[in-house]
Design a protein around this motif. Structure first.
Motif, PDB file in Angstrom:
ATOM      1  N   GLY A 217      38.980  23.133  54.339  1.00 54.31           N
ATOM      2  CA  GLY A 217      40.436  22.980  54.260  1.00 54.31           C
ATOM      3  C   GLY A 217      41.017  23.480  52.949  1.00 54.31           C
ATOM      4  N   THR A 218      40.268  24.248  52.186  1.00 54.99           N
ATOM      5  CA  THR A 218      40.761  24.646  50.861  1.00 54.99           C
ATOM      6  C   THR A 218      40.625  26.145  50.627  1.00 54.99           C
ATOM      7  OG1 THR A 218      40.109  22.493  50.027  1.00 54.99           O
ATOM      8  CG2 THR A 218      40.553  24.130  48.376  1.00 54.99           C
ATOM      9  N   LEU A 219      41.583  26.646  49.871  1.00 59.49           N
ATOM     10  CA  LEU A 219      41.589  28.062  49.481  1.00 59.49           C
ATOM     11  C   LEU A 219      40.948  28.195  48.102  1.00 59.49           C
ATOM     12  CD1 LEU A 219      44.829  30.219  49.267  1.00 59.49           C
ATOM     13  CD2 LEU A 219      43.677  29.543  47.187  1.00 59.49           C
ATOM     14  N   ILE A 220      40.217  29.263  47.918  1.00 58.98           N
ATOM     15  CA  ILE A 220      39.755  29.603  46.568  1.00 58.98           C
ATOM     16  C   ILE A 220      40.412  30.929  46.188  1.00 58.98           C
ATOM     17  CG2 ILE A 220      37.767  30.296  45.141  1.00 58.98           C
ATOM     18  CD1 ILE A 220      37.566  27.362  45.685  1.00 58.98           C
ATOM     19  N   ALA A 221      41.127  30.910  45.058  1.00 61.33           N
ATOM     20  CA  ALA A 221      41.714  32.142  44.534  1.00 61.33           C
ATOM     21  C   ALA A 221      40.666  32.809  43.660  1.00 61.33           C
ATOM     22  CB  ALA A 221      42.950  31.804  43.708  1.00 61.33           C
ATOM     23  N   LEU A 222      40.373  34.056  43.958  1.00 62.75           N
ATOM     24  CA  LEU A 222      39.399  34.791  43.145  1.00 62.75           C
ATOM     25  C   LEU A 222      40.138  35.794  42.276  1.00 62.75           C
ATOM     26  CD1 LEU A 222      36.540  35.340  45.734  1.00 62.75           C
ATOM     27  CD2 LEU A 222      36.532  33.814  43.751  1.00 62.75           C
ATOM     28  N   TRP A 223      39.927  35.658  40.986  1.00 59.20           N
ATOM     29  CA  TRP A 223      40.634  36.475  40.002  1.00 59.20           C
ATOM     30  C   TRP A 223      39.705  37.577  39.482  1.00 59.20           C
ATOM     31  CZ3 TRP A 223      45.748  35.639  39.191  1.00 59.20           C
ATOM     32  CH2 TRP A 223      46.283  34.425  39.658  1.00 59.20           C
ATOM     33  N   PRO A 224      40.271  38.572  38.756  1.00 60.41           N
ATOM     34  CA  PRO A 224      39.427  39.674  38.281  1.00 60.41           C
ATOM     35  C   PRO A 224      38.176  39.228  37.523  1.00 60.41           C
ATOM     36  CG  PRO A 224      41.709  40.271  38.002  1.00 60.41           C
ATOM     37  CD  PRO A 224      41.702  38.844  38.493  1.00 60.41           C
ATOM     38  N   ASN A 225      38.275  38.156  36.725  1.00 58.19           N
ATOM     39  CA  ASN A 225      37.082  37.737  35.963  1.00 58.19           C
ATOM     40  C   ASN A 225      35.965  37.275  36.896  1.00 58.19           C
ATOM     41  OD1 ASN A 225      38.899  35.506  36.457  1.00 58.19           O
ATOM     42  ND2 ASN A 225      37.719  34.232  35.066  1.00 58.19           N
ATOM     43  N   GLY A 226      36.309  36.456  37.905  1.00 56.14           N
ATOM     44  CA  GLY A 226      35.296  35.962  38.841  1.00 56.14           C
ATOM     45  C   GLY A 226      34.760  37.085  39.708  1.00 56.14           C
ATOM     46  N   LEU A 227      35.658  37.981  40.137  1.00 53.26           N
ATOM     47  CA  LEU A 227      35.220  39.087  41.002  1.00 53.26           C
ATOM     48  C   LEU A 227      34.286  40.032  40.255  1.00 53.26           C
ATOM     49  CD1 LEU A 227      38.533  39.840  42.923  1.00 53.26           C
ATOM     50  CD2 LEU A 227      36.371  39.084  43.934  1.00 53.26           C
ATOM     51  N   ARG A 228      34.614  40.267  38.973  1.00 50.16           N
ATOM     52  CA  ARG A 228      33.747  41.165  38.205  1.00 50.16           C
ATOM     53  C   ARG A 228      32.354  40.554  38.031  1.00 50.16           C
ATOM     54  NH1 ARG A 228      37.203  41.958  34.017  1.00 50.16           N
ATOM     55  NH2 ARG A 228      38.729  43.245  35.051  1.00 50.16           N
ATOM     56  N   ALA A 229      32.319  39.233  37.831  1.00 47.08           N
ATOM     57  CA  ALA A 229      31.013  38.565  37.703  1.00 47.08           C
ATOM     58  C   ALA A 229      30.248  38.689  39.022  1.00 47.08           C
ATOM     59  CB  ALA A 229      31.208  37.097  37.328  1.00 47.08           C
ATOM     60  N   LEU A 230      30.937  38.459  40.146  1.00 49.03           N
ATOM     61  CA  LEU A 230      30.267  38.544  41.451  1.00 49.03           C
ATOM     62  C   LEU A 230      29.767  39.959  41.730  1.00 49.03           C
ATOM     63  CD1 LEU A 230      32.687  36.264  43.491  1.00 49.03           C
ATOM     64  CD2 LEU A 230      30.241  35.857  43.170  1.00 49.03           C
ATOM     65  N   GLN A 231      30.567  40.938  41.307  1.00 52.60           N
ATOM     66  CA  GLN A 231      30.169  42.338  41.525  1.00 52.60           C
ATOM     67  C   GLN A 231      28.880  42.644  40.754  1.00 52.60           C
ATOM     68  OE1 GLN A 231      33.054  45.236  40.176  1.00 52.60           O
ATOM     69  NE2 GLN A 231      32.306  46.752  41.645  1.00 52.60           N
ATOM     70  N   ALA A 232      28.796  42.106  39.526  1.00 53.00           N
ATOM     71  CA  ALA A 232      27.592  42.366  38.720  1.00 53.00           C
ATOM     72  C   ALA A 232      26.392  41.588  39.262  1.00 53.00           C
ATOM     73  CB  ALA A 232      27.859  41.987  37.263  1.00 53.00           C
ATOM     74  N   ILE A 233      26.647  40.488  39.964  1.00 52.90           N
ATOM     75  CA  ILE A 233      25.544  39.688  40.527  1.00 52.90           C
ATOM     76  C   ILE A 233      25.014  40.341  41.799  1.00 52.90           C
ATOM     77  CG2 ILE A 233      25.046  37.481  41.716  1.00 52.90           C
ATOM     78  CD1 ILE A 233      26.957  36.130  39.690  1.00 52.90           C
ATOM     79  N   ASP A 234      25.934  40.772  42.672  1.00 58.67           N
ATOM     80  CA  ASP A 234      25.499  41.307  43.967  1.00 58.67           C
ATOM     81  C   ASP A 234      26.611  42.182  44.549  1.00 58.67           C
ATOM     82  OD1 ASP A 234      24.977  41.553  46.804  1.00 58.67           O
ATOM     83  OD2 ASP A 234      23.489  39.977  46.559  1.00 58.67           O
ATOM     84  N   GLN A 235      26.386  43.481  44.498  1.00 62.98           N
ATOM     85  CA  GLN A 235      27.414  44.433  44.932  1.00 62.98           C
ATOM     86  C   GLN A 235      27.790  44.233  46.408  1.00 62.98           C
ATOM     87  OE1 GLN A 235      29.112  46.638  43.073  1.00 62.98           O
ATOM     88  NE2 GLN A 235      30.154  47.655  44.786  1.00 62.98           N
ATOM     89  N   SER A 236      26.812  43.921  47.258  1.00 63.00           N
ATOM     90  CA  SER A 236      27.136  43.810  48.690  1.00 63.00           C
ATOM     91  C   SER A 236      27.918  42.516  48.961  1.00 63.00           C
ATOM     92  CB  SER A 236      25.876  43.885  49.555  1.00 63.00           C
ATOM     93  OG  SER A 236      25.191  42.655  49.528  1.00 63.00           O
ATOM     94  N   LEU A 237      27.624  41.476  48.199  1.00 64.52           N
ATOM     95  CA  LEU A 237      28.393  40.226  48.311  1.00 64.52           C
ATOM     96  C   LEU A 237      29.851  40.490  47.931  1.00 64.52           C
ATOM     97  CD1 LEU A 237      28.766  37.070  48.349  1.00 64.52           C
ATOM     98  CD2 LEU A 237      27.929  37.065  46.001  1.00 64.52           C
ATOM     99  N   TYR A 238      30.015  41.206  46.834  1.00 58.25           N
ATOM    100  CA  TYR A 238      31.357  41.556  46.348  1.00 58.25           C
ATOM    101  C   TYR A 238      32.123  42.354  47.419  1.00 58.25           C
ATOM    102  CZ  TYR A 238      34.672  44.378  43.587  1.00 58.25           C
ATOM    103  OH  TYR A 238      35.785  45.031  43.124  1.00 58.25           O
ATOM    104  N   GLN A 239      31.434  43.337  48.027  1.00 50.99           N
ATOM    105  CA  GLN A 239      32.090  44.152  49.068  1.00 50.99           C
ATOM    106  C   GLN A 239      32.492  43.275  50.250  1.00 50.99           C
ATOM    107  OE1 GLN A 239      33.221  46.997  48.799  1.00 50.99           O
ATOM    108  NE2 GLN A 239      32.140  47.801  47.023  1.00 50.99           N
ATOM    109  N   ASP A 240      31.608  42.349  50.632  1.00 54.69           N
ATOM    110  CA  ASP A 240      31.921  41.449  51.756  1.00 54.69           C
ATOM    111  C   ASP A 240      33.159  40.603  51.439  1.00 54.69           C
ATOM    112  OD1 ASP A 240      29.823  42.342  53.187  1.00 54.69           O
ATOM    113  OD2 ASP A 240      28.633  40.495  53.109  1.00 54.69           O
ATOM    114  N   ILE A 241      33.245  40.156  50.186  1.00 50.20           N
ATOM    115  CA  ILE A 241      34.396  39.320  49.797  1.00 50.20           C
ATOM    116  C   ILE A 241      35.681  40.145  49.861  1.00 50.20           C
ATOM    117  CG2 ILE A 241      35.466  38.089  47.845  1.00 50.20           C
ATOM    118  CD1 ILE A 241      32.575  37.185  47.094  1.00 50.20           C
ATOM    119  N   LEU A 242      35.623  41.385  49.362  1.00 49.61           N
ATOM    120  CA  LEU A 242      36.821  42.236  49.406  1.00 49.61           C
ATOM    121  C   LEU A 242      37.250  42.489  50.847  1.00 49.61           C
ATOM    122  CD1 LEU A 242      36.484  45.033  46.692  1.00 49.61           C
ATOM    123  CD2 LEU A 242      37.334  42.709  46.478  1.00 49.61           C
ATOM    124  N   GLN A 243      36.249  42.696  51.717  1.00 47.87           N
ATOM    125  CA  GLN A 243      36.597  42.993  53.115  1.00 47.87           C
ATOM    126  C   GLN A 243      37.092  41.762  53.862  1.00 47.87           C
ATOM    127  OE1 GLN A 243      33.172  44.988  54.736  1.00 47.87           O
ATOM    128  NE2 GLN A 243      33.606  46.743  53.431  1.00 47.87           N
TER     129      GLN A 243
END
Ligand code: FAD
Length: 408
Positions: free
Chosen positions: A48-74
């Motif tokens: 029941g909750t939204l998570i806002a993902l900001w550039p700092n969190g997204l950049r960290a996720l991208q560096a952790i796992d590129q395919s995870l990051y792509q899935d989140i963007l999509q």
């Protein structure tokens, strides 16, 4: 001790966003297969909750796992505009994250984000219904004690105890952490209980076909905030993935016990905003979740010996700046980079602490201030832009987190 001992290199206590992200980061960055001890009977995020993902969190996720990051963007919903509506007027701020920071501003359902992370961790790495209760830090290893739980309601039932041995324990057991106290000295322990802010947040996610009657056009790639004239109530309505919508209402109530707040009273409380009231009216009562807003005083340290804190266990913040999960993803990345770079674990954990402590303390302080500021009675409709201007510098520092600039 009833159970047998299981040995692995790293144990993570808690399979929330922080624990999962760290498990993936250890695997991808260090080649370390960590195991997760999770109290609940299944891995799940808050539906029941939204998570806002900001550039700092997204950049960290991208560096952790590129395919995870792509899935989140999509999967997630790209936000193009933030609107504030008050009695005195309306302010629209176009989102500039992409042009300024090279990353979008994404809203995604907590449960969706959680399952995108969870599917990257093997089932064999996850020990469900294992509540971590104690850690013993020996010279070159830790012993982690758990008790088996049959459901979250059963957390206090004393069932089978088990012990797990490993090189280190990463504590990711959330804002009500049982293990946080381990890294503090006796005289510091009274500081660590989360503090009730005097506010609760009611919220839910709706499908577009459930939200038929809305006096404003349905938000499209937009977050809308509504403020009561005395500033005490704040509501929001945001678009989410797959045509879903999220609403939230923050209210001041004197005690943490919100059990008396029913759907009808929430509708009355939201009279300052017709669209919010309509969204609440359209929500089946059993889908409305209410939770006290807790904040933690900044901790003096995050690591001791072979034990380290991450995520809300280390630095829970109220969601006024939508940063709790974002900084948990930063933790996961920085911790893994420090472990990769340093053979000695204690040194790796101090390296992590050095890089995280001041930044997270500052974000805790600013989140707390932002929560208070939002509740001031507002003089004019330009107030939001003035406030926004006044903390531009902090926002730049916050959102400009760059994994390539982490000096090790
Ligand atoms: C209403 C609301 C809105 C929010 N909005 C945003 C936002 O927009 N953006 C953002 O970045 N952040 C937001 N946050 C904050 C964000 O949700 C948290 O910062 C994030 O979930 C922290 O992750 P965590 O893994 O540290 O803790 P948690 O998500 O709390 O996970 C802890 C896990 O540990 C388990 N656990 C607990 N105790 C034990 C134990 N003893 N042993 C084993 N397992 C245990 C729990 O079952 C759970 O699975 C919001 C929070 C709330 C409440």
């Amino acid at each position: 001790m009833d159970g047998c001992e299981v040995t692995t290199s790293f144990w993570i206590s808690g399979g929330g966003l922080a624990g999962l992200a760290t498990c993936i980061a250890l695997q991808n960055i260090c080649g370390i297969r960590a195991n997760i001890l999770e109290a609940k009977s299944q891995l799940e995020g808050d539906a029941g909750t939204l998570i806002a993902l900001w550039p700092n969190g997204l950049r960290a996720l991208q560096a952790i796992d590129q395919s995870l990051y792509q899935d989140i963007l999509q999967t997630g919903c790209k936000i193009r505009q933030v609107r504030s509506i008050r009695e005195t007027g309306e302010t629209r701020v176009p989102d500039n994250c992409e042009s300024k920071y090279g990353q979008p501003f994404i809203c995604i359902r907590w449960s969706t984000l959680h399952s995108l992370l969870a599917k990257r961790v093997s089932h064999s790495q996850i020990y469900l219904q294992h509540t971590t209760t104690q850690v013993y830090d020996k010279e070159n290893h830790v012993i982690v004690e758990t008790k088996r739980t049959h459901s979250t309601q059963d957390m206090d039932r004393d069932d089978t105890k088990e012990a797990f041995v490993g090189k280190a324990l990463i504590v990711a057991d959330g804002v009500r952490s049982l293990l946080r106290k381990y890294i503090l000295n006796d005289d510091e322990r009274q500081l660590i209980d989360p503090i009730y802010t005097g506010r609760v947040i009611a919220r839910a996610v709706l499908n577009s076909d459930e939200l038929k009657e809305l006096s404003i056009p349905l938000p499209q790639n937009e977050c809308i905030f509504f403020f009561s004239s005395d500033g005490k109530k704040v509501g929001s309505l945001s678009s989410l993935e797959q045509g879903q919508f999220y609403w939230a209402l923050t209210l001041e109530i004197p005690t943490m016990d919100s059990s008396y707040l029913e759907k009808q009273s929430l509708q009355q409380e939201s009279e300052f905003s017709i669209p919010l009231m309509q969204a609440i009216a359209a929500t089946p009562a059993e889908r409305i979740q209410i939770r006290p807003l807790l904040e933690m005083p900044p901790l003096p340290r995050y690591a001791k010996g072979n034990v380290v804190l991450i995520g809300d266990a280390a630095h829970a913040v109220i969601p006024s700046l939508g940063q709790g999960a974002n900084i948990a993803f930063e933790d996961a990345l920085v911790l893994s980079r420090c472990i990769k770079n340093e053979d000695n674990l204690e040194k790796a954990f101090s390296c992590y602490e050095e890089r995280r402590l001041r930044r997270c303390q500052l974000i805790q302080e600013e989140s707390s201030k932002a929560g208070k500021r939002a509740r001031q009675p507002k003089p004019s409709s330009s107030w939001d832009s003035q406030v926004f201007e006044s903390y531009q510098k902090f926002l730049e520092y916050l959102l400009d987190f760059d994994p390539d600039k982490i000096s090790l």
